[in-house]
Design a protein around this motif. Structure first.
Motif, PDB file in Angstrom:
ATOM      1  N   ILE A  38      37.570  -3.128  21.230  1.00 23.03           N
ATOM      2  CA  ILE A  38      36.699  -1.914  21.274  1.00 23.03           C
ATOM      3  C   ILE A  38      35.125  -2.264  20.935  1.00 23.03           C
ATOM      4  O   ILE A  38      34.246  -1.840  21.743  1.00 23.03           O
ATOM      5  CB  ILE A  38      37.096  -0.801  20.494  1.00 23.03           C
ATOM      6  N   ILE A  39      35.069  -3.035  20.228  1.00 25.89           N
ATOM      7  CA  ILE A  39      33.686  -3.578  19.738  1.00 25.89           C
ATOM      8  C   ILE A  39      32.835  -4.409  20.824  1.00 25.89           C
ATOM      9  O   ILE A  39      31.982  -4.109  21.105  1.00 25.89           O
ATOM     10  CB  ILE A  39      33.584  -4.354  18.460  1.00 25.89           C
ATOM     11  N   LEU A  40      33.654  -5.224  21.438  1.00 22.85           N
ATOM     12  CA  LEU A  40      33.136  -5.810  22.718  1.00 22.85           C
ATOM     13  C   LEU A  40      33.017  -4.996  24.023  1.00 22.85           C
ATOM     14  O   LEU A  40      32.643  -5.630  25.080  1.00 22.85           O
ATOM     15  CB  LEU A  40      34.062  -7.160  23.062  1.00 22.85           C
ATOM     16  N   ARG A  41      33.442  -3.869  24.014  1.00 18.75           N
ATOM     17  CA  ARG A  41      33.578  -3.016  25.131  1.00 18.75           C
ATOM     18  C   ARG A  41      34.251  -3.417  26.336  1.00 18.75           C
ATOM     19  O   ARG A  41      33.799  -3.436  27.451  1.00 18.75           O
ATOM     20  CB  ARG A  41      32.054  -2.632  25.196  1.00 18.75           C
ATOM     21  N   LEU A  42      35.434  -3.802  25.938  1.00 13.14           N
ATOM     22  CA  LEU A  42      36.189  -4.423  27.010  1.00 13.14           C
ATOM     23  C   LEU A  42      37.275  -3.049  27.557  1.00 13.14           C
ATOM     24  O   LEU A  42      37.834  -2.662  26.816  1.00 13.14           O
ATOM     25  CB  LEU A  42      37.058  -5.716  26.645  1.00 13.14           C
ATOM     26  N   GLN A  43      37.339  -3.103  28.920  1.00 16.81           N
ATOM     27  CA  GLN A  43      38.100  -2.073  29.356  1.00 16.81           C
ATOM     28  C   GLN A  43      39.486  -2.544  29.618  1.00 16.81           C
ATOM     29  O   GLN A  43      39.933  -2.957  30.704  1.00 16.81           O
ATOM     30  CB  GLN A  43      37.366  -1.679  30.729  1.00 16.81           C
ATOM     31  N   MET A  44      40.135  -2.778  28.522  1.00 20.65           N
ATOM     32  CA  MET A  44      41.553  -3.185  28.616  1.00 20.65           C
ATOM     33  C   MET A  44      42.473  -2.612  27.534  1.00 20.65           C
ATOM     34  O   MET A  44      41.773  -2.001  26.553  1.00 20.65           O
ATOM     35  CB  MET A  44      41.569  -4.793  28.345  1.00 20.65           C
ATOM     36  N   LYS A  45      43.589  -2.590  27.451  1.00 15.61           N
ATOM     37  CA  LYS A  45      44.553  -2.083  26.390  1.00 15.61           C
ATOM     38  C   LYS A  45      45.659  -2.923  26.069  1.00 15.61           C
ATOM     39  O   LYS A  45      46.352  -3.783  26.922  1.00 15.61           O
ATOM     40  CB  LYS A  45      45.378  -0.897  27.007  1.00 15.61           C
ATOM     41  N   ILE A  46      45.409  -3.433  24.855  1.00 16.75           N
ATOM     42  CA  ILE A  46      46.399  -4.565  24.451  1.00 16.75           C
ATOM     43  C   ILE A  46      47.662  -3.710  23.878  1.00 16.75           C
ATOM     44  O   ILE A  46      47.407  -2.902  22.967  1.00 16.75           O
ATOM     45  CB  ILE A  46      45.826  -5.246  23.083  1.00 16.75           C
ATOM     46  N   SER A  47      48.639  -3.974  24.732  1.00 18.81           N
ATOM     47  CA  SER A  47      50.067  -3.334  24.552  1.00 18.81           C
ATOM     48  C   SER A  47      51.080  -4.069  23.555  1.00 18.81           C
ATOM     49  O   SER A  47      51.592  -3.260  22.783  1.00 18.81           O
ATOM     50  CB  SER A  47      50.715  -2.857  25.893  1.00 18.81           C
ATOM     51  N   ASP A  48      51.039  -5.110  23.362  1.00 18.95           N
ATOM     52  CA  ASP A  48      51.957  -5.867  22.669  1.00 18.95           C
ATOM     53  C   ASP A  48      51.712  -7.067  22.204  1.00 18.95           C
ATOM     54  O   ASP A  48      50.756  -7.889  23.084  1.00 18.95           O
ATOM     55  CB  ASP A  48      53.276  -5.983  23.698  1.00 18.95           C
ATOM     56  N   VAL A  49      51.945  -7.552  21.167  1.00 24.95           N
ATOM     57  CA  VAL A  49      51.722  -9.070  20.888  1.00 24.95           C
ATOM     58  C   VAL A  49      53.193  -9.657  20.340  1.00 24.95           C
ATOM     59  O   VAL A  49      53.935  -9.122  19.733  1.00 24.95           O
ATOM     60  CB  VAL A  49      50.956  -9.261  19.331  1.00 24.95           C
ATOM     61  N   GLU A  50      53.234 -10.894  20.822  1.00 19.32           N
ATOM     62  CA  GLU A  50      54.387 -11.599  20.558  1.00 19.32           C
ATOM     63  C   GLU A  50      54.163 -13.152  19.872  1.00 19.32           C
ATOM     64  O   GLU A  50      53.407 -13.899  20.449  1.00 19.32           O
ATOM     65  CB  GLU A  50      55.119 -12.015  21.703  1.00 19.32           C
ATOM     66  N   PHE A  51      54.731 -13.312  18.813  1.00 19.97           N
ATOM     67  CA  PHE A  51      54.410 -14.504  17.914  1.00 19.97           C
ATOM     68  C   PHE A  51      55.460 -15.563  18.237  1.00 19.97           C
ATOM     69  O   PHE A  51      56.585 -15.239  18.595  1.00 19.97           O
ATOM     70  CB  PHE A  51      54.477 -14.313  16.560  1.00 19.97           C
ATOM     71  N   GLN A  52      55.074 -16.811  18.417  1.00 17.87           N
ATOM     72  CA  GLN A  52      56.002 -17.905  18.494  1.00 17.87           C
ATOM     73  C   GLN A  52      56.850 -18.054  17.274  1.00 17.87           C
ATOM     74  O   GLN A  52      56.594 -17.596  16.130  1.00 17.87           O
ATOM     75  CB  GLN A  52      55.415 -19.112  18.886  1.00 17.87           C
ATOM     76  N   GLY A  53      57.961 -18.523  17.246  1.00 21.65           N
ATOM     77  CA  GLY A  53      58.778 -18.602  16.158  1.00 21.65           C
ATOM     78  C   GLY A  53      58.192 -19.596  15.061  1.00 21.65           C
ATOM     79  O   GLY A  53      58.536 -19.124  13.956  1.00 21.65           O
ATOM     80  N   ASP A  54      57.632 -20.519  15.432  1.00 21.83           N
ATOM     81  CA  ASP A  54      57.061 -21.507  14.358  1.00 21.83           C
ATOM     82  C   ASP A  54      55.428 -20.758  13.913  1.00 21.83           C
ATOM     83  O   ASP A  54      54.933 -21.121  12.916  1.00 21.83           O
ATOM     84  CB  ASP A  54      56.641 -22.763  14.606  1.00 21.83           C
ATOM     85  N   GLY A  55      55.140 -19.667  14.315  1.00 21.76           N
ATOM     86  CA  GLY A  55      53.872 -19.111  13.947  1.00 21.76           C
ATOM     87  C   GLY A  55      52.613 -19.551  14.274  1.00 21.76           C
ATOM     88  O   GLY A  55      51.607 -19.245  13.778  1.00 21.76           O
ATOM     89  N   SER A  56      52.761 -20.644  15.173  1.00 19.74           N
ATOM     90  CA  SER A  56      51.515 -21.324  15.640  1.00 19.74           C
ATOM     91  C   SER A  56      50.771 -20.744  16.808  1.00 19.74           C
ATOM     92  O   SER A  56      49.708 -21.206  17.181  1.00 19.74           O
ATOM     93  CB  SER A  56      51.716 -22.737  15.849  1.00 19.74           C
ATOM     94  N   LYS A  57      51.332 -19.733  17.529  1.00 18.50           N
ATOM     95  CA  LYS A  57      50.802 -19.299  18.627  1.00 18.50           C
ATOM     96  C   LYS A  57      51.187 -17.764  18.726  1.00 18.50           C
ATOM     97  O   LYS A  57      52.131 -17.591  18.423  1.00 18.50           O
ATOM     98  CB  LYS A  57      51.213 -20.010  19.807  1.00 18.50           C
ATOM     99  N   ALA A  58      50.211 -17.066  19.281  1.00 21.19           N
ATOM    100  CA  ALA A  58      50.532 -15.449  19.698  1.00 21.19           C
ATOM    101  C   ALA A  58      50.186 -15.344  21.055  1.00 21.19           C
ATOM    102  O   ALA A  58      48.991 -15.628  21.486  1.00 21.19           O
ATOM    103  CB  ALA A  58      49.683 -14.794  18.667  1.00 21.19           C
ATOM    104  N   THR A  59      51.032 -14.314  21.774  1.00 26.23           N
ATOM    105  CA  THR A  59      50.768 -13.973  23.141  1.00 26.23           C
ATOM    106  C   THR A  59      50.471 -12.513  22.984  1.00 26.23           C
ATOM    107  O   THR A  59      51.267 -11.567  22.612  1.00 26.23           O
ATOM    108  CB  THR A  59      51.954 -14.100  23.983  1.00 26.23           C
ATOM    109  N   PHE A  60      49.198 -12.114  23.738  1.00 24.76           N
ATOM    110  CA  PHE A  60      49.002 -10.747  23.580  1.00 24.76           C
ATOM    111  C   PHE A  60      48.841 -10.257  25.017  1.00 24.76           C
ATOM    112  O   PHE A  60      48.424 -10.809  26.063  1.00 24.76           O
ATOM    113  CB  PHE A  60      47.375 -10.659  23.424  1.00 24.76           C
ATOM    114  N   TYR A  61      49.731  -9.166  25.208  1.00 28.13           N
ATOM    115  CA  TYR A  61      50.035  -8.753  26.480  1.00 28.13           C
ATOM    116  C   TYR A  61      49.032  -7.452  26.706  1.00 28.13           C
ATOM    117  O   TYR A  61      48.770  -6.616  25.836  1.00 28.13           O
ATOM    118  CB  TYR A  61      51.212  -8.038  26.544  1.00 28.13           C
ATOM    119  N   TYR A  62      48.362  -7.278  27.792  1.00 18.81           N
ATOM    120  CA  TYR A  62      47.353  -6.469  27.849  1.00 18.81           C
ATOM    121  C   TYR A  62      47.312  -5.805  29.498  1.00 18.81           C
ATOM    122  O   TYR A  62      48.087  -6.430  30.695  1.00 18.81           O
ATOM    123  CB  TYR A  62      45.975  -6.717  27.793  1.00 18.81           C
TER     124      TYR A  62
END
Length: 387
Positions: free
Chosen positions: A148-172
């Protein structure tokens, strides 16, 4: 979608497995596949299929090759191979049904690059995985604020972490192409992890998040539906449904997938019906179709000069009139055919108690009630006292 041990208790928690929808039998998970070969033994000399189906957060499923000497069953938490590090998921299918699923998904089971299952998840792996999943809601909220601060016309709907916690996937979801390079830099600096952005459609968003449909059941896409077929408004027209977008659209904003469920049956029945734009020529004038009922085999026609009065005809009678019109013959009137279709509808309700009147509370009150006599106090007479 629930196993036999997931009956709800007083506090809303399952009585049996108490795993909140992640039971070991995999009976109350999304897109569960019933293993109907589980009670059957393999023929002599045949080795078990060495690939398994693993489910991760929500509806994401992938196929992995089990390591040598690793015996897995449905419901086991396993540590799987990832591009970097490892991931943690649950085994949802084993045996020969995995081969059928891989063939259906067009995944080659003899591919040497197929990812592997390292081991069964240890308690340390499970604790780290659960700790990462607990942070997903807070990180999703902060990521939305950054967008919202960057004024991006997108909706982040879900976040999924990898099992070891080193990576996160953002679905939008987004209507147009988004330049989120600055957003990735800000999130990587704030969260200290590798970030992957993945755009999904509105139907995939509803599939991942789930919900309750207008029918009162869970969404089909989040429970058993695996492929999204195109749905057009013609499906609603064939089923004589009102073209109201608010009723025909699902939670994803697209047309409901269930419009296609009974469409084939309607198309088969409509083959024996005359066309919707059929016109009947009579001596009283031309008539056109107003409504069709495929269950009763009836059609309603009205004259062009009098569209308010509808006449009920059967599909056989309409075919007969069309055949005569084709031979350049006109029938006398529609009333001649409609009179034969008049039937008295059976009474489905009878007033046995006398409470079906809508004006039963509007009856005038009885004014002949006895009026209470008010006792008037008589003034006290002065008493003559002897002095």
């Amino acid at each position: 979608m629930g196993c036999n041990s997931c009956s709800t208790g007083k506090d809303g928690q399952p009585k049996g497995c108490k795993n909140n929808g992640t039971c070991g039998t995999d009976g109350c998970n999304k897109l569960t596949v019933f293993d109907w070969l589980s009670n059957m033994s393999l023929p002599n000399g045949q080795t078990p299929f060495d690939c398994v189906e693993v489910r991760f957060k929500n509806s994401r499923k992938e196929f992995y090759r089990a390591g040598e000497g690793l015996s897995l069953s449905i419901g086991d938490l396993v540590s799987t191979q990832a591009k970097s590090g490892h991931d943690v998921g649950m085994v949802t299918l084993t045996g020969e049904l995995v081969r059928i699923q891989m063939k259906k998904k067009k995944v080659a089971f003899d591919d040497e690059e197929l990812p592997k299952v390292y081991r069964k998840a240890t308690q340390n792996d499970i604790d780290k995985w659960q700790k990462c999943r607990d942070k997903e809601d807070e990180i999703k909220k902060r990521a939305r604020e950054m967008a919202i601060i960057l004024r991006l016309q997108m909706k982040i709907s879900d976040v999924e972490f990898q099992g070891d916690g080193s990576k996160a996937t953002f679905y939008y979801t987004a209507e147009d192409r988004i330049d989120f390079r600055q957003l990735i830099k800000d999130m990587a600096k704030a969260f200290g992890i590798r970030i992957e952005m993945r755009q999904i459609g509105y139907r995939q968003e509803a599939q991942r998040l789930g919900g309750i449909g207008s029918c009162g059941r869970e969404l089909c896409c989040s429970t058993w539906l695996t492929d999204f077929r195109s749905v057009s408004t013609s499906a609603a027209r064939y089923q004589q449904l009102s073209l109201n977008p608010q009723k025909l659209a699902g939670q994803c904003g697209k047309l409901k997938c269930c419009l296609n469920y009974e469409l084939d049956m309607y198309l088969d029945v409509l083959k024996d019906f005359p066309a919707q734009d059929s016109k009947l020529f009579t001596e009283k004038g031309m008539a056109f179709c107003q409504k069709t009922d495929i269950f009763k085999g009836l059609l309603w026609f009205s004259y062009k000069e009098d569209p308010a009065n509808w006449h009920t005809l059967t599909k056989e009678q309409v075919h007969e009139i069309l055949l005569k019109n084709k031979q350049k013959e006109k029938v006398a009137s529609l009333e001649m055919y409609a009179a034969n279709n008049l039937e008295e509808e059976p009474t489905l309700f009878e007033n046995t108690v006398g409470q079906d009147s809508l004006t039963r509370f509007d009856r005038p009150k009885n004014n002949n009630r006895r009026k209470k006599n008010k006792k008037r106090r008589k003034p006290l007479k002065p008493s003559n006292k002897n002095a």
